[in-house]
Design an enzyme around this catalytic site. Structure first.
Site, short mmCIF file in Angstrom:
data_model
loop_
_atom_site.label_atom_id
_atom_site.label_comp_id
_atom_site.label_asym_id
_atom_site.label_seq_id
_atom_site.Cartn_x
_atom_site.Cartn_y
_atom_site.Cartn_z
N TYR A 147 -17.98 -16.89 21.62
CA TYR A 147 -17.28 -15.61 21.68
C TYR A 147 -15.77 -15.83 21.69
CZ TYR A 147 -21.73 -13.41 22.89
OH TYR A 147 -23.03 -12.97 22.88
N ASN B 169 -26.45 -18.99 26.71
CA ASN B 169 -27.15 -18.32 25.61
C ASN B 169 -27.28 -19.29 24.44
OD1 ASN B 169 -28.36 -16.46 23.98
ND2 ASN B 169 -26.64 -15.01 23.93
N CYS C 155 -30.46 -12.95 17.32
CA CYS C 155 -31.30 -13.81 18.17
C CYS C 155 -32.79 -13.66 17.87
CB CYS C 155 -31.05 -13.48 19.64
SG CYS C 155 -29.31 -13.58 20.06
N SER D 75 -24.48 -3.34 24.20
CA SER D 75 -25.52 -4.32 23.87
C SER D 75 -26.54 -4.43 25.01
CB SER D 75 -24.91 -5.68 23.53
OG SER D 75 -24.37 -6.32 24.66
N LYS E 165 -32.92 -6.97 34.25
CA LYS E 165 -32.44 -5.58 34.13
C LYS E 165 -33.42 -4.74 33.32
CE LYS E 165 -27.48 -6.37 34.24
NZ LYS E 165 -26.23 -5.93 33.65
N THR F 21 -20.96 -16.07 28.56
CA THR F 21 -22.33 -16.04 28.04
C THR F 21 -22.45 -16.89 26.77
OG1 THR F 21 -21.96 -13.97 26.82
CG2 THR F 21 -22.79 -13.76 29.07
N GLU G 96 -28.28 -17.87 13.96
CA GLU G 96 -27.18 -16.92 13.76
C GLU G 96 -25.91 -17.69 13.42
OE1 GLU G 96 -24.40 -16.71 15.80
OE2 GLU G 96 -23.58 -14.82 15.06
N ASP H 229 -13.95 -14.04 40.47
CA ASP H 229 -14.81 -14.46 41.58
C ASP H 229 -16.06 -15.16 41.00
OD1 ASP H 229 -16.01 -12.81 44.58
OD2 ASP H 229 -16.82 -14.56 43.56
N HIS I 100 -35.91 -12.76 26.04
CA HIS I 100 -34.67 -13.29 25.45
C HIS I 100 -33.62 -13.20 26.54
CE1 HIS I 100 -31.13 -13.94 23.18
NE2 HIS I 100 -30.70 -12.71 23.33
N SER J 159 -29.72 -8.58 18.27
CA SER J 159 -28.76 -7.47 18.11
C SER J 159 -28.67 -7.01 16.67
CB SER J 159 -27.38 -7.91 18.58
OG SER J 159 -27.37 -8.04 19.97
N1 CAA Z 1 -20.44 -11.12 42.81
C1 CAA Z 1 -21.63 -10.74 42.31
N2 CAA Z 1 -21.77 -9.94 41.21
C2 CAA Z 1 -20.64 -9.54 40.60
C3 CAA Z 1 -19.36 -9.90 41.07
C4 CAA Z 1 -19.28 -10.73 42.23
N3 CAA Z 1 -18.12 -11.13 42.73
N4 CAA Z 1 -18.44 -9.35 40.24
C5 CAA Z 1 -19.13 -8.65 39.29
N5 CAA Z 1 -20.45 -8.78 39.50
C6 CAA Z 1 -21.55 -8.23 38.70
C7 CAA Z 1 -21.31 -6.83 38.20
O1 CAA Z 1 -21.61 -5.87 39.19
C8 CAA Z 1 -22.25 -6.79 37.01
O2 CAA Z 1 -23.56 -6.59 37.48
P1 CAA Z 1 -24.50 -5.47 36.80
O3 CAA Z 1 -24.49 -5.76 35.33
O4 CAA Z 1 -25.81 -5.68 37.45
O5 CAA Z 1 -23.85 -4.16 37.10
C9 CAA Z 1 -22.20 -8.22 36.47
O6 CAA Z 1 -21.63 -9.01 37.51
C10 CAA Z 1 -21.36 -8.36 35.22
O7 CAA Z 1 -20.13 -7.75 35.45
P2 CAA Z 1 -19.42 -6.86 34.34
O8 CAA Z 1 -20.40 -5.90 33.74
O9 CAA Z 1 -18.17 -6.31 34.92
O10 CAA Z 1 -19.09 -7.99 33.29
P3 CAA Z 1 -18.26 -7.92 31.96
O11 CAA Z 1 -17.70 -6.59 31.72
O12 CAA Z 1 -17.32 -9.07 32.00
O13 CAA Z 1 -19.35 -8.16 30.81
C11 CAA Z 1 -21.17 -8.86 29.52
C12 CAA Z 1 -20.60 -8.78 30.93
C13 CAA Z 1 -21.20 -7.46 28.89
C14 CAA Z 1 -22.58 -9.40 29.58
C15 CAA Z 1 -20.24 -9.79 28.68
O14 CAA Z 1 -20.31 -11.08 29.20
C16 CAA Z 1 -20.61 -9.82 27.21
O15 CAA Z 1 -20.15 -9.01 26.42
N6 CAA Z 1 -21.48 -10.81 26.81
C17 CAA Z 1 -21.95 -10.93 25.43
C18 CAA Z 1 -22.95 -9.86 25.05
C19 CAA Z 1 -24.29 -10.01 25.70
O16 CAA Z 1 -24.68 -11.06 26.19
N7 CAA Z 1 -25.09 -8.93 25.67
C20 CAA Z 1 -26.44 -8.95 26.19
C21 CAA Z 1 -27.36 -8.01 25.45
S1 CAA Z 1 -27.26 -8.29 23.67
C22 CAA Z 1 -28.31 -9.61 23.38
O17 CAA Z 1 -29.13 -9.93 24.19
C23 CAA Z 1 -28.14 -10.37 22.10
C24 CAA Z 1 -27.35 -11.60 22.39
O18 CAA Z 1 -27.91 -12.64 22.71
C25 CAA Z 1 -25.90 -11.55 22.25
#
Ligand code: CAA
Length: 388
Positions: free
Chosen positions: A143, A275, A111, A201, A242, A152, A79, A29, A233, A308
């Site tokens: 990724y 990102n 980062c 993370s 968040k 991302t 990185e 979605d 960041h 990270s």
């Molecule tokens: N409409 C609106 N919102 C929706 C939706 C819809 N139809 N479907 C899902 N969502 C929301 C979820 O509720 C969730 O919201 P919350 O986080 O507020 O609960 C959000 O969308 C994301 O959904 P998921 O958690 O299910 O997503 P995911 O499991 O696919 O993973 C992620 C998301 C963990 C960020 C993944 O993209 C990832 O691993 N990214 C790389 C790591 C990253 O960016 N980490 C951030 C912190 S680390 C850091 O900052 C260093 C760096 O740069 C890497």
């Protein structure tokens, strides 16, 4: 004595994917990407751009002849550097024609690298106030296709000129930082894509923010009321919110509204780039300064950096008189306006393109890349760049 950010340049590659298209193609979605993560578009680097050329394009925008003469330290935070030995800063030094009487070095801590660079630059300028330091933050976030992290990804670079006569932001001496050995996101030297424990993370990003923010409050006696805005960041634009929302309830309603509104403005460019690892915090700062007209001289801006692995830091700066006049707003808006949206199939093709790793020669076609500085090819394991 003031020491701070005198100029800020930004460059993103000319190709991008619409996150709605990516979601549809992946059977997800679109709201998950555009609302859940807060990403509308994702920059896609053509094979003719690498972290070196991206950084050179960002720096080229801001440096005049006097800067080139006075820069005696180039710090390249990345990185996704292109060589395990030679620093990306040395390539940049040559590409931009900087004064050779300079130090050049690459810094790595996911980062966080460019933030460490800025803090080191402050020390250098304190000792040599007549000099300038060029800090570069440049990355390609990868990724992998069809991975949870795919949404991302992104690519781009920020160039930061630090001096004793900062026209944008006077960086204050107070800052708080925290290091802990954790495995939330990492990239072993043999891998071209990052490994990540996504949920962990997110949790650690927030936990580190809470720690350094608490320490900062204790060290300075400040509270959220003292800030006009806080830039974060942004691995994706929902992430900073968040963290901010976990502490914002302590503030009066009017302060909450101000910080929330400015937070949204600080995510505008990042929503359309994705990102860029080391540069993401500074892209968010650029977005805030270029898109918010209500900030004024003397306003305090907070900055939260997270790399990270992990290191977090909270620091701050004061806006300088007439800072608006010294931004590259028109250039950045033109750059966004001139980008080209490509299909998911085209993005996947670009993603899979790579340079030979066996020493054979490959010359790249740079005609379709509008960037001034491009990666032109490789031969005998040596990359060559072209300036148009
Ligand atoms: N409409 C609106 N919102 C929706 C939706 C819809 N139809 N479907 C899902 N969502 C929301 C979820 O509720 C969730 O919201 P919350 O986080 O507020 O609960 C959000 O969308 C994301 O959904 P998921 O958690 O299910 O997503 P995911 O499991 O696919 O993973 C992620 C998301 C963990 C960020 C993944 O993209 C990832 O691993 N990214 C790389 C790591 C990253 O960016 N980490 C951030 C912190 S680390 C850091 O900052 C260093 C760096 O740069 C890497």
């Amino acid at each position: 004595m003031k020491i701070g950010i005198d100029k800020l340049g930004f460059y993103a590659p000319h190709l991008y994917v619409d996150m709605n298209d990516l979601a549809k193609e992946r059977g997800i979605d679109p709201g998950k990407f555009t609302v859940g993560l807060g990403q509308d578009e994702m920059a896609v680097p053509p094979v003719t751009q690498d972290p070196v050329s991206l950084a050179a394009n960002a720096a080229e925008q801001i440096l005049d002849d006097e800067d080139k003469e006075k820069i005696d330290l180039v710090i390249f935070g990345t990185e996704s550097g292109v060589d395990h030995s030679k620093s990306a800063a040395v390539y940049i030094h040559q590409l931009l024609g900087l004064n050779p009487r300079a130090r050049s070095v690459e810094l790595k801590q996911a980062c966080y690298g460019a933030t460490a660079g800025i803090q080191m630059a402050k020390g250098h300028i304190a000792l040599h106030p007549d000099k300038k330091v060029l800090v570069l933050a440049s990355d390609i976030a990868r990724y992998g296709l069809n991975t949870p992290g795919e949404s991302t990804q992104g690519a781009g670079a920020v160039a930061i000129l630090v001096s004793a006569s900062p026209r944008l932001l006077d960086l204050e001496s107070e800052s708080t930082y925290y290091t802990e050995d954790i495995m939330d996101f990492w990239r072993p030297v043999y891998s071209t894509t990052a490994y990540v424990d996504g949920k962990y993370s997110n949790e650690q990003y927030i936990a580190f923010f809470q720690k350094v923010w608490k320490d900062y409050q204790e060290q300075t006696g400040r509270s959220l009321e003292d800030f006009a805005a806080i830039a974060f960041h942004l691995p994706y634009t929902k992430m900073g919110w968040k963290a901010l929302r976990t502490v914002i309830e302590d503030a009066p309603e009017e302060v909450q509204e101000r910080l929330k509104n400015n937070y949204q403005i600080s995510t505008k460019y990042n929503r359309n780039v994705g990102n860029i690892y080391t540069g993401s915090l500074y892209l968010s700062l650029i977005s805030l300064l270029e898109n918010q007209d209500e900030l004024k001289e003397g306003d305090t801006i907070g900055l939260y950096s997270y790399g990270s692995g992990a290191v977090g830091e909270f620091f701050s700066g004061k806006l300088q008189p007439d800072y608006k006049k010294h931004l590259q707003t028109a250039e950045h808006q033109a750059m966004f306006a001139n980008r080209k949206c490509i299909s998911v199939a085209a993005y996947e093709k670009v993603f899979e393109e790579s340079l030979p790793t066996d020493g054979s020669e490959k010359q790249l076609n740079i005609d379709e890349d509008p960037a001034k500085i491009c990666l032109a090819g490789v031969k005998d394991h040596i990359r060559s760049y072209a300036a148009k």
